[in-house]
Motif scaffolding. Structure first.
Motif, PDB file in Angstrom:
ATOM      1  N   ASN A 352       0.833  -1.206   0.000  1.00 49.44           N
ATOM      2  CA  ASN A 352       0.000   0.000   0.000  1.00 49.44           C
ATOM      3  C   ASN A 352       0.869   1.257   0.000  1.00 49.44           C
ATOM      4  O   ASN A 352       0.576   2.237  -0.702  1.00 49.44           O
ATOM      5  CB  ASN A 352      -0.922   0.007   1.212  1.00 49.44           C
ATOM      6  CG  ASN A 352      -2.221  -0.737   0.958  1.00 49.44           C
ATOM      7  OD1 ASN A 352      -2.489  -1.148  -0.163  1.00 49.44           O
ATOM      8  ND2 ASN A 352      -3.009  -0.921   1.999  1.00 49.44           N
ATOM      9  N   TYR A 410     -13.904  -0.486   1.876  1.00 46.34           N
ATOM     10  CA  TYR A 410     -13.805   0.974   1.824  1.00 46.34           C
ATOM     11  C   TYR A 410     -12.521   1.357   1.105  1.00 46.34           C
ATOM     12  O   TYR A 410     -11.429   0.868   1.412  1.00 46.34           O
ATOM     13  CB  TYR A 410     -13.801   1.574   3.229  1.00 46.34           C
ATOM     14  CG  TYR A 410     -13.655   3.089   3.215  1.00 46.34           C
ATOM     15  CD1 TYR A 410     -14.719   3.894   2.864  1.00 46.34           C
ATOM     16  CD2 TYR A 410     -12.433   3.689   3.527  1.00 46.34           C
ATOM     17  CE1 TYR A 410     -14.591   5.274   2.831  1.00 46.34           C
ATOM     18  CE2 TYR A 410     -12.307   5.063   3.508  1.00 46.34           C
ATOM     19  CZ  TYR A 410     -13.384   5.846   3.162  1.00 46.34           C
ATOM     20  OH  TYR A 410     -13.245   7.215   3.126  1.00 46.34           O
ATOM     21  N   ARG A 411     -12.669   2.253   0.146  1.00 47.07           N
ATOM     22  CA  ARG A 411     -11.517   2.751  -0.589  1.00 47.07           C
ATOM     23  C   ARG A 411     -11.594   4.273  -0.640  1.00 47.07           C
ATOM     24  O   ARG A 411     -12.663   4.837  -0.875  1.00 47.07           O
ATOM     25  CB  ARG A 411     -11.487   2.170  -2.008  1.00 47.07           C
ATOM     26  CG  ARG A 411     -10.993   0.725  -2.038  1.00 47.07           C
ATOM     27  CD  ARG A 411     -11.119   0.129  -3.408  1.00 47.07           C
ATOM     28  NE  ARG A 411     -12.503  -0.149  -3.739  1.00 47.07           N
ATOM     29  CZ  ARG A 411     -12.881  -0.920  -4.760  1.00 47.07           C
ATOM     30  NH1 ARG A 411     -11.977  -1.467  -5.537  1.00 47.07           N
ATOM     31  NH2 ARG A 411     -14.154  -1.124  -4.997  1.00 47.07           N
ATOM     32  N   PRO A 414     -10.306   7.348  -5.568  1.00 46.98           N
ATOM     33  CA  PRO A 414      -9.343   6.762  -6.509  1.00 46.98           C
ATOM     34  C   PRO A 414      -8.354   7.762  -7.085  1.00 46.98           C
ATOM     35  O   PRO A 414      -7.319   7.376  -7.610  1.00 46.98           O
ATOM     36  CB  PRO A 414     -10.243   6.187  -7.615  1.00 46.98           C
ATOM     37  CG  PRO A 414     -11.573   5.990  -6.969  1.00 46.98           C
ATOM     38  CD  PRO A 414     -11.691   7.086  -5.955  1.00 46.98           C
ATOM     39  N   SER A 417      -4.622   7.357  -6.326  1.00 48.19           N
ATOM     40  CA  SER A 417      -3.738   6.484  -7.088  1.00 48.19           C
ATOM     41  C   SER A 417      -3.169   7.201  -8.300  1.00 48.19           C
ATOM     42  O   SER A 417      -1.996   7.058  -8.645  1.00 48.19           O
ATOM     43  CB  SER A 417      -4.513   5.236  -7.533  1.00 48.19           C
ATOM     44  OG  SER A 417      -4.918   4.504  -6.420  1.00 48.19           O
ATOM     45  N   ASN A 427      -5.571   0.640 -10.236  1.00 50.45           N
ATOM     46  CA  ASN A 427      -6.797   1.055  -9.568  1.00 50.45           C
ATOM     47  C   ASN A 427      -7.826  -0.038  -9.537  1.00 50.45           C
ATOM     48  O   ASN A 427      -8.583  -0.162  -8.591  1.00 50.45           O
ATOM     49  CB  ASN A 427      -7.394   2.274 -10.288  1.00 50.45           C
ATOM     50  CG  ASN A 427      -6.958   3.569  -9.679  1.00 50.45           C
ATOM     51  OD1 ASN A 427      -6.533   3.586  -8.537  1.00 50.45           O
ATOM     52  ND2 ASN A 427      -7.030   4.635 -10.435  1.00 50.45           N
ATOM     53  N   GLY A 430      -7.523  -3.321  -6.680  1.00 54.50           N
ATOM     54  CA  GLY A 430      -7.808  -3.259  -5.249  1.00 54.50           C
ATOM     55  C   GLY A 430      -9.258  -3.577  -4.952  1.00 54.50           C
ATOM     56  O   GLY A 430     -10.164  -3.155  -5.667  1.00 54.50           O
ATOM     57  N   GLY A 432     -10.384  -3.220  -1.569  1.00 60.70           N
ATOM     58  CA  GLY A 432     -10.744  -2.548  -0.328  1.00 60.70           C
ATOM     59  C   GLY A 432     -10.732  -3.455   0.881  1.00 60.70           C
ATOM     60  O   GLY A 432     -11.319  -3.129   1.911  1.00 60.70           O
TER      61      GLY A 432
END
Length: 471
Positions: A352, A410-411, A414, A417, A427, A430, A432
């Motif tokens: 991450n 939860y993200r 975007p 990124s 993108n 992922g 989350g």
């Protein structure tokens, strides 16, 4: 649904408590009533004993074998005394004839000896003193005799309202008290059932959110797989009629393979979290040298860091110079844990950090051994622990996103990124679940995980793990 369950719980609380209160009140009422009756019987027996000692016994016609009771001499001083105590006396001859009484009217009740006490109802006629409802009396009848000669019968009576009046008042008090208690329990039951339903409601909401998020995450790769398979099949049918290259066909299969891998990873992540939540994961902990583990993870991530032109470093804080125990120095960074889970934890955190750090940035991993009562980044520890800090110089996380950072699916926006120089491909990969899995692993090892971030400057994750677990 939850309101109906809450009502049922409150009703059950109230009903069970009401039954218990009724049983308790019934027992108390019966005990008080029996105590009052015993007190009256004891009083009547005491009066009988006093009157028996005051009886004047005389011989009949100078016959030493025959005796009689001098009624006038025996009872002339008893009338006023017993009247004050609401006790009435009656004296009967051996044949049952009433000779003397403190009552205004005879009771006309048959004579029979009874030392234990009995309750009788006296009913007079239309012109009677007590009316049609009658009068309840508690009576004791004592046979008085000299040797084998019966001299007469002494009957002592006490009004029964001395029992019924306090009993009724006590019953009324109990009824009011029970009613108030039932109302209080009903209100308390409604409140407590609401408190009991709160975690159930929260779990249900989390389950609904989890199901919705999982359905959304699974729908996209499945739809893409179906589309690519349909295109590949159509391309295969077209190839059967014409001669062409298999390049498009291979590209479709590669897309299907990549989506299948993504879907498999998502399913594995969901299965891991489900096992952690249910507690069915086997807790087989063994000594894990965390320094060696971090070296391995950093080495694995070094290729990605080099590709993105990010400096990835690992710092091991040396033990204090005062520590000279060879055995302790050898196990300075060793804790009890599960190797695979810890590898997954720090792989998620480091990957991450690399993902959200722009080229030319820096990601640093620091491992330190903590002892004593200290505070490091708001984490207080009182026993030996290991602290791992994963810090980066990336884009940072908005303050409003920090409270939900460890929520499943939860993200953050975007755009982070893109600002970190990632491709669109990064993108889409992922789900989350990475930080949610990290938190589950830390909690499984009885540790803590926290995050500090400044937007535009970078983010630091603090992981504190105990060296020995508490059971």
């Amino acid at each position: 649904m939850f309101q109906a369950t809450r009502r049922r719980l409150a009703i059950w609380y109230t009903a069970v408590t009401a039954v218990l209160l009724l049983l308790f009140a019934s027992g108390v009422y019966l005990y008080v009533r029996s105590t009052l009756i015993e007190r009256i019987d004891d009083t009547l027996n005491h009066v009988v004993e006093i009157v028996e000692r005051s009886l004047v016994i005389e011989p009949v016609n100078s016959d030493v074998d025959q005796f009689r009771i001098n009624v006038e001499a025996s009872f002339r001083n008893n009338a006023d005394t017993v009247e004050d105590d609401h006790i009435d006396l009656e004296w009967f001859s051996p044949t049952g004839e009433l000779l003397w009484s403190t009552l205004s009217e005879p009771l006309n009740i048959p004579i029979h000896a009874n030392r234990t006490g009995e309750t009788v109802r006296v009913i007079k006629g239309e012109k009677g003193t007590w009316g049609d409802s009658g009068l309840l009396l508690r009576q004791i009848t004592q046979r008085v005799q000299m040797g084998r000669q019966v001299l007469g019968y002494l009957r002592v009576s006490h009004p029964w309202f001395e029992v019924t009046k306090p009993s009724r008042q006590f019953m009324l008090d109990l009824a009011i008290g029970i009613w108030l208690m039932v109302l209080s329990v009903a209100a308390s039951g409604w409140f407590l059932s609401g408190k009991a339903m709160e975690p159930v409601g929260e779990s249900y909401q989390r389950l609904k959110q989890f199901t919705a998020d999982a359905s959304h995450e699974l729908r996209s790769p499945i739809a893409l797989i179906q589309t690519n398979v349909q295109v590949a099949l159509a391309d295969l049918e077209w190839r059967e009629t014409q001669t062409t290259t298999s390049l498009n066909y291979r590209q479709q299969l590669k897309v299907v393979e990549r989506l299948t891998q993504r879907l498999g990873k998502l399913v594995n992540d969901l299965l891991f979290l489900a096992r952690q939540d249910s507690g069915i994961s086997k807790d087989v902990f063994s000594p894990c040298p965390l320094d060696a583990l971090l070296m391995e993870v950093v080495e694995e991530q070094q290729l990605l860091a080099t590709e993105k032109e990010i400096t990835l470093t690992l710092d091991l804080v040396d033990p204090p110079a005062s520590e000279t125990s060879p055995e302790l120095l050898e196990n300075w960074f060793t804790l009890l844990g599960k190797w695979d889970e810890l590898v997954r934890l720090f792989t998620n955190l480091i990957s991450n950090a690399l993902q959200y750090t722009p080229p030319g940035g820096r990601v640093n991993v620091e491992l330190a051994h903590l002892e004593g009562n200290n505070r490091v980044s708001r984490i207080r520890y009182t026993t030996s622990q290991l602290q791992i800090k994963v810090s980066d110089t990336g884009v940072g996380i908005p303050a409003e996103a920090l409270p939900r950072l460890f929520d499943r699916f939860y993200r953050v926006d975007p755009a982070r990124s893109h600002s970190a120089g990632n491709t669109a491909k990064d993108n889409t990969t992922g789900s989350g679940l990475g930080l949610a899995i990290a938190q589950a692993i830390v909690e499984h090892h009885q540790g803590q995980i926290q995050v500090e971030s400044t937007l535009g400057k970078g983010t630091t994750f603090f992981v504190t793990l105990p060296i020995t677990l508490e059971y």
